[in-house]
Design a protein around this motif. Sequence first.
Motif, PDB file in Angstrom:
ATOM      1  N   ALA A 104       0.826  -1.205   0.000  1.00 40.13           N
ATOM      2  CA  ALA A 104       0.000   0.000   0.000  1.00 40.13           C
ATOM      3  C   ALA A 104       0.865   1.261   0.000  1.00 40.13           C
ATOM      4  O   ALA A 104       0.612   2.213  -0.747  1.00 40.13           O
ATOM      5  CB  ALA A 104      -0.932  -0.005   1.210  1.00 40.13           C
ATOM      6  N   GLU A 105       1.912   1.260   0.819  1.00 37.47           N
ATOM      7  CA  GLU A 105       2.758   2.447   0.907  1.00 37.47           C
ATOM      8  C   GLU A 105       3.599   2.633  -0.355  1.00 37.47           C
ATOM      9  O   GLU A 105       3.876   3.777  -0.766  1.00 37.47           O
ATOM     10  CB  GLU A 105       3.658   2.362   2.140  1.00 37.47           C
ATOM     11  N   ARG A 106       4.001   1.551  -1.004  1.00 37.91           N
ATOM     12  CA  ARG A 106       4.765   1.672  -2.262  1.00 37.91           C
ATOM     13  C   ARG A 106       3.904   2.340  -3.339  1.00 37.91           C
ATOM     14  O   ARG A 106       4.386   3.153  -4.116  1.00 37.91           O
ATOM     15  CB  ARG A 106       5.238   0.295  -2.725  1.00 37.91           C
ATOM     16  N   LEU A 107       2.619   1.985  -3.373  1.00 35.26           N
ATOM     17  CA  LEU A 107       1.716   2.622  -4.331  1.00 35.26           C
ATOM     18  C   LEU A 107       1.487   4.091  -3.980  1.00 35.26           C
ATOM     19  O   LEU A 107       1.515   4.969  -4.847  1.00 35.26           O
ATOM     20  CB  LEU A 107       0.380   1.874  -4.362  1.00 35.26           C
ATOM     21  N   ARG A 108       1.265   4.360  -2.692  1.00 33.00           N
ATOM     22  CA  ARG A 108       1.042   5.749  -2.273  1.00 33.00           C
ATOM     23  C   ARG A 108       2.264   6.607  -2.570  1.00 33.00           C
ATOM     24  O   ARG A 108       2.159   7.740  -3.056  1.00 33.00           O
ATOM     25  CB  ARG A 108       0.713   5.806  -0.782  1.00 33.00           C
ATOM     26  N   ALA A 109       3.444   6.059  -2.281  1.00 33.26           N
ATOM     27  CA  ALA A 109       4.674   6.801  -2.537  1.00 33.26           C
ATOM     28  C   ALA A 109       4.823   7.094  -4.028  1.00 33.26           C
ATOM     29  O   ALA A 109       5.205   8.208  -4.422  1.00 33.26           O
ATOM     30  CB  ALA A 109       5.882   6.010  -2.018  1.00 33.26           C
ATOM     31  N   ASN A 193      -8.048   1.049  -3.956  1.00 37.29           N
ATOM     32  CA  ASN A 193      -8.417   1.785  -5.164  1.00 37.29           C
ATOM     33  C   ASN A 193      -7.796   3.185  -5.248  1.00 37.29           C
ATOM     34  O   ASN A 193      -7.214   3.540  -6.279  1.00 37.29           O
ATOM     35  CB  ASN A 193      -9.939   1.854  -5.297  1.00 37.29           C
ATOM     36  N   PRO A 194      -7.871   4.012  -4.200  1.00 29.28           N
ATOM     37  CA  PRO A 194      -7.256   5.345  -4.327  1.00 29.28           C
ATOM     38  C   PRO A 194      -5.752   5.271  -4.532  1.00 29.28           C
ATOM     39  O   PRO A 194      -5.183   6.068  -5.286  1.00 29.28           O
ATOM     40  CB  PRO A 194      -7.606   6.021  -2.990  1.00 29.28           C
ATOM     41  N   LEU A 195      -5.096   4.309  -3.886  1.00 33.10           N
ATOM     42  CA  LEU A 195      -3.644   4.182  -4.002  1.00 33.10           C
ATOM     43  C   LEU A 195      -3.237   3.780  -5.410  1.00 33.10           C
ATOM     44  O   LEU A 195      -2.279   4.314  -5.981  1.00 33.10           O
ATOM     45  CB  LEU A 195      -3.132   3.151  -2.987  1.00 33.10           C
ATOM     46  N   CYS A 196      -3.969   2.821  -5.977  1.00 35.12           N
ATOM     47  CA  CYS A 196      -3.686   2.408  -7.349  1.00 35.12           C
ATOM     48  C   CYS A 196      -3.930   3.563  -8.318  1.00 35.12           C
ATOM     49  O   CYS A 196      -3.156   3.780  -9.255  1.00 35.12           O
ATOM     50  CB  CYS A 196      -4.553   1.205  -7.729  1.00 35.12           C
ATOM     51  N   ALA A 197      -5.007   4.301  -8.086  1.00 29.88           N
ATOM     52  CA  ALA A 197      -5.314   5.442  -8.957  1.00 29.88           C
ATOM     53  C   ALA A 197      -4.188   6.457  -8.948  1.00 29.88           C
ATOM     54  O   ALA A 197      -3.803   7.007  -9.988  1.00 29.88           O
ATOM     55  CB  ALA A 197      -6.621   6.092  -8.517  1.00 29.88           C
ATOM     56  N   MET A 198      -3.632   6.729  -7.773  1.00 28.11           N
ATOM     57  CA  MET A 198      -2.551   7.695  -7.649  1.00 28.11           C
ATOM     58  C   MET A 198      -1.283   7.234  -8.356  1.00 28.11           C
ATOM     59  O   MET A 198      -0.525   8.035  -8.907  1.00 28.11           O
ATOM     60  CB  MET A 198      -2.249   7.946  -6.170  1.00 28.11           C
TER      61      MET A 198
END
Length: 266
Positions: A104-109, A193-198
């Motif tokens: 999750a954090e890798r996607l957010r980053a 979903n929001p993390l993947c979108a970002m």
Amino acid sequence: MDKVVAAAAQAVADIPDGATLAVGGFGLCGIPSTLIAALAETSASGLRVVSNNCGVDDWGLGLLLRAGRIARMTSSYVGENKEFARQYLAGELEVELTPQGTLAERLRAGGTGIPAFYTPAGVGTQVEEGGLPWRHTRDGGVAVASPPKETREFNGRRYLLEEAITADFALVRAAVADRHGNCVFHAAARNFNPLCAMAGHMTVVEAERIVDAGELPPDAVHLPGVYVDRVVAVDDCLHKRIERRTVRPAHIGAQAAVPRTHSEEK
């Protein structure tokens, strides 16, 4: 800018062979099933997919996997997909298993422009040391193994360096989106979903309901439209599945529902 496209097929038509996809959802909750089904109708193959899991054998990303269209998965959970496990053990699929919070954090980053970060998750394990089998040989050996990770100590504690994830395309499902791409997610569908979108360079959202710009209160928006490039209406709002349905026997539920009398409470 009106980002609504007419059909899911149009929204995924330019995904090429070998593309990296960040795909939202948690188990089968909140997965972009309409976009996945549309992608399954194209010829795109050799896909490198980042998602919490890989659906089940006959639904979600499992459709692409069963057709041999996925070359690599970055996931935290194999889940209920037997074909996922079979392909991995047979050397047909490369799999990078990542702790769920780290994923999750890798996607957010990736979505916020941070190239890497330090985390305590995985310290002292093969996640740090390397050697985890990413791809097997057909005879059960290790063809590709995870590399060791850089470590650093902060305040007397050791941390691992994890790299951010970005993707060529992100496929996402929202409960509501407006025509500018602002999105609202329902319950657990908000997990990835929001993390993947970002993290996606081109983000495609399927929405159960599309409203006009200005109808969503600003405080209700979970994902700003700046991250979204295309919005398409879903056609399967009534077709939602779960991985494993577990219920208690009816007679137990009935007993629990019967209130006790005052004498029984004594």
